[in-house]
Scaffold this motif. Structure first.
Motif, mmCIF file in Angstrom:
data_model
loop_
_atom_site.group_PDB
_atom_site.id
_atom_site.type_symbol
_atom_site.label_atom_id
_atom_site.label_comp_id
_atom_site.label_asym_id
_atom_site.label_seq_id
_atom_site.Cartn_x
_atom_site.Cartn_y
_atom_site.Cartn_z
ATOM 1 N N ILE A 89 39.290 30.445 31.094
ATOM 2 C CA ILE A 89 39.109 30.554 32.769
ATOM 3 C C ILE A 89 40.339 31.207 33.789
ATOM 4 O O ILE A 89 41.657 30.069 33.650
ATOM 5 C CB ILE A 89 38.791 29.457 33.046
ATOM 6 C CG1 ILE A 89 37.884 28.856 32.640
ATOM 7 C CG2 ILE A 89 38.277 29.737 34.918
ATOM 8 C CD1 ILE A 89 37.313 27.707 32.912
ATOM 9 N N ILE A 90 40.581 32.808 34.031
ATOM 10 C CA ILE A 90 41.463 32.507 34.743
ATOM 11 C C ILE A 90 41.322 32.992 36.062
ATOM 12 O O ILE A 90 39.789 32.990 36.299
ATOM 13 C CB ILE A 90 41.547 34.702 34.439
ATOM 14 C CG1 ILE A 90 41.147 35.219 34.400
ATOM 15 C CG2 ILE A 90 42.842 33.918 32.639
ATOM 16 C CD1 ILE A 90 41.082 36.144 34.014
ATOM 17 N N LYS A 91 41.567 32.828 36.931
ATOM 18 C CA LYS A 91 40.891 32.187 38.664
ATOM 19 C C LYS A 91 41.212 33.495 39.672
ATOM 20 O O LYS A 91 42.478 35.077 39.260
ATOM 21 C CB LYS A 91 42.598 30.567 39.253
ATOM 22 C CG LYS A 91 42.524 30.102 39.251
ATOM 23 C CD LYS A 91 43.055 29.281 39.795
ATOM 24 C CE LYS A 91 43.461 28.276 39.374
ATOM 25 N NZ LYS A 91 44.061 26.748 39.952
ATOM 26 N N ALA A 92 40.324 34.087 40.305
ATOM 27 C CA ALA A 92 40.254 35.765 40.800
ATOM 28 C C ALA A 92 41.718 35.925 41.793
ATOM 29 O O ALA A 92 42.053 36.282 41.358
ATOM 30 C CB ALA A 92 39.019 35.298 41.401
ATOM 31 N N LYS A 93 42.286 34.845 41.849
ATOM 32 C CA LYS A 93 43.263 35.273 43.123
ATOM 33 C C LYS A 93 44.499 34.926 42.426
ATOM 34 O O LYS A 93 45.298 36.300 43.004
ATOM 35 C CB LYS A 93 43.341 33.768 43.741
ATOM 36 C CG LYS A 93 44.737 33.496 44.872
ATOM 37 C CD LYS A 93 44.765 32.358 45.377
ATOM 38 C CE LYS A 93 45.794 32.089 46.503
ATOM 39 N NZ LYS A 93 45.890 31.033 47.663
ATOM 40 N N GLU A 94 44.907 34.702 40.517
ATOM 41 C CA GLU A 94 46.238 34.573 40.430
ATOM 42 C C GLU A 94 45.418 36.615 39.510
ATOM 43 O O GLU A 94 46.034 37.086 39.407
ATOM 44 C CB GLU A 94 45.803 33.756 39.093
ATOM 45 C CG GLU A 94 46.258 32.984 39.288
ATOM 46 C CD GLU A 94 47.139 32.129 38.394
ATOM 47 O OE1 GLU A 94 46.933 31.752 37.238
ATOM 48 O OE2 GLU A 94 46.960 30.705 38.733
ATOM 49 N N LEU A 95 44.383 36.896 39.248
ATOM 50 C CA LEU A 95 44.252 37.997 38.963
ATOM 51 C C LEU A 95 44.584 39.063 39.766
ATOM 52 O O LEU A 95 44.858 40.130 39.509
ATOM 53 C CB LEU A 95 42.676 38.230 38.469
ATOM 54 C CG LEU A 95 42.136 39.791 37.489
ATOM 55 C CD1 LEU A 95 43.212 40.242 36.249
ATOM 56 C CD2 LEU A 95 40.997 39.668 37.284
ATOM 57 N N SER A 96 44.018 39.071 41.368
ATOM 58 C CA SER A 96 44.509 40.392 42.304
ATOM 59 C C SER A 96 45.467 40.282 41.916
ATOM 60 O O SER A 96 46.623 41.347 42.728
ATOM 61 C CB SER A 96 43.939 39.232 43.462
ATOM 62 O OG SER A 96 44.646 38.248 44.123
ATOM 63 N N LYS A 97 46.623 39.147 41.783
ATOM 64 C CA LYS A 97 48.201 39.636 41.740
ATOM 65 C C LYS A 97 48.431 40.340 40.398
ATOM 66 O O LYS A 97 49.826 40.436 40.568
ATOM 67 C CB LYS A 97 49.287 38.163 42.526
ATOM 68 C CG LYS A 97 48.635 37.548 43.422
ATOM 69 C CD LYS A 97 48.973 35.797 43.715
ATOM 70 C CE LYS A 97 48.858 34.908 44.803
ATOM 71 N NZ LYS A 97 49.211 34.125 45.229
ATOM 72 N N GLY A 98 48.011 39.524 39.922
ATOM 73 C CA GLY A 98 48.460 39.946 38.157
ATOM 74 C C GLY A 98 48.920 39.586 37.518
ATOM 75 O O GLY A 98 49.362 38.265 37.744
ATOM 76 N N ILE A 99 48.016 39.499 36.249
ATOM 77 C CA ILE A 99 48.250 38.381 35.278
ATOM 78 C C ILE A 99 48.698 39.844 34.224
ATOM 79 O O ILE A 99 48.501 40.206 33.563
ATOM 80 C CB ILE A 99 46.728 37.620 33.907
ATOM 81 C CG1 ILE A 99 46.515 37.511 35.720
ATOM 82 C CG2 ILE A 99 47.191 37.188 33.466
ATOM 83 C CD1 ILE A 99 45.159 36.363 35.286
ATOM 84 N N VAL A 100 49.859 38.870 33.190
ATOM 85 C CA VAL A 100 50.123 39.883 32.122
ATOM 86 C C VAL A 100 49.788 39.278 30.657
ATOM 87 O O VAL A 100 49.009 38.035 30.545
ATOM 88 C CB VAL A 100 52.065 39.686 31.247
ATOM 89 C CG1 VAL A 100 51.773 40.269 30.305
ATOM 90 C CG2 VAL A 100 52.829 40.356 33.147
ATOM 91 N N PHE A 101 48.631 39.687 30.041
ATOM 92 C CA PHE A 101 47.638 39.270 28.619
ATOM 93 C C PHE A 101 48.529 40.439 27.602
ATOM 94 O O PHE A 101 48.974 41.203 27.309
ATOM 95 C CB PHE A 101 46.794 40.312 28.383
ATOM 96 C CG PHE A 101 45.958 39.585 29.783
ATOM 97 C CD1 PHE A 101 45.189 38.963 30.134
ATOM 98 C CD2 PHE A 101 45.703 39.859 31.262
ATOM 99 C CE1 PHE A 101 44.203 38.123 30.767
ATOM 100 C CE2 PHE A 101 44.893 40.073 32.734
ATOM 101 C CZ PHE A 101 44.081 38.416 31.747
ATOM 102 N N SER A 102 49.014 39.716 26.419
ATOM 103 C CA SER A 102 49.499 39.835 25.504
ATOM 104 C C SER A 102 48.248 39.509 23.520
ATOM 105 O O SER A 102 47.596 38.788 23.679
ATOM 106 C CB SER A 102 50.925 39.171 25.178
ATOM 107 O OG SER A 102 50.649 38.310 24.615
#
Length: 297
Positions: free
Chosen positions: A225-238
């Motif tokens: 579960i990822i937060k929409a607020k964090e996704l708007s700032k940018g999340i690094v996926f690997s």
């Protein structure tokens, strides 16, 4: 269809000439016994016949329902229902997971192969992440020698999207236990046959790992579960161990959006930054889904 091991080509080719229906499990088991003597080949033959000849039909959930007054009556009706489901699966070529699993279990019984049905939870879509544990599926364990083989003939037959899409796959025949556990969690954890522990809660919280040979250990973030607020700032996926020509993502199955990526030391990394009111994110590599997350507002 996944690659077929060389030693099973003859089994699968032989079974392809079997009748498309059988009146009884005894009739199919007799034919398998005649053609194969090795227990694992016999098991493969039963699995192969099921995934190629039985279609998933959710209407089957409503075919057998009964009421009872006392425990003995319940047990009797359950036994009768079990036999009816197996015969219907073989004769009509339609079933839900119960029909696939019970039929393969009965074939194993007739072939003197130790086997049993497992009930548990499965994850098939991002909305499954973070929900309560539910027993929504049935699959199989067969014991041959000192080895436990995990099998899911239902998933091996194809997939259901408003209608059944036939897509026989041998990936769910003797699937390595850690890979099977990505999306199959048994009611009794010992039936997972892994040498580590994983709680129901942790299983539900993990991302949806779609690519078959990928494990949760190969991806980041490991929280599903990822937060929409964090996704708007940018999340690094690997993603570890994946080669790629392109990487993209979708929000709630909308149009794909391509993103830049790097590959270093066998790890693919990409940054996704987007504002959304969506509830799911799926990452694609070369236009094929690899991993899914649930978005929390």
């Amino acid at each position: 269809m996944s690659a077929i091991p060389q030693d099973y080509e003859k089994v699968d080719a032989t079974v392809s000439f079997y009748p498309k229906s059988f009146e009884t499990p005894q009739a199919l088991a007799k034919k398998i016994k005649k053609d194969f003597t090795n227990p694992k080949e016999q098991l493969r033959a039963g699995y192969s016949w099921l995934i190629n000849n039985v279609a998933y039909d959710p209407e089957e959930y409503y075919t057998y329902q009964f009421q009872y007054r006392v425990l003995d009556e319940r047990n009797e009706k359950m036994a009768e229902t079990r036999e009816a489901i197996i015969n219907r699966t073989l004769q009509l070529g339609i079933a839900v997971c119960e029909g696939y699993a019970l039929t393969l279990e009965r074939l194993c019984e007739l072939l003197d192969i130790q086997a049993y049905v497992v009930r548990g939870d499965t994850k098939t879509k991002p909305s499954d992440i973070g929900r309560y544990f539910v027993k929504n599926h049935m699959w199989m364990v067969a014991i041959i020698g000192d080895n436990a083989l995990l099998l899911d003939p239902t998933w091996g037959a194809g997939r259901y999207q408003d209608t059944f899409i036939k897509s026989p796959s041998y990936y769910y025949f003797d699937t390595p236990a850690p890979l099977f556990l990505k999306n199959h969690y048994p009611e009794v954890f010992e039936d997972a046959y892994v040498n580590f522990t994983l709680s129901k809660e942790d299983f539900i919280q993990q991302p949806l790992v779609i690519r078959k040979r990928l494990t949760v250990a190969d991806i980041s973030p490991k929280e599903g579960i990822i937060k929409a607020k964090e996704l708007s700032k940018g999340i690094v996926f690997s993603l570890r161990g994946i080669k790629a020509e392109s990487v993209s993502y979708t929000l709630d199955d909308a149009q794909k959006t391509k993103v830049d990526f790097t590959i270093e030391n066998d790890v693919l990394a990409c940054m996704i930054a987007t504002k959304t009111k969506g509830e799911s994110l799926i990452i694609y590599v070369d236009d094929k889904p690899v991993v899914g997350y649930r978005i929390k507002k």
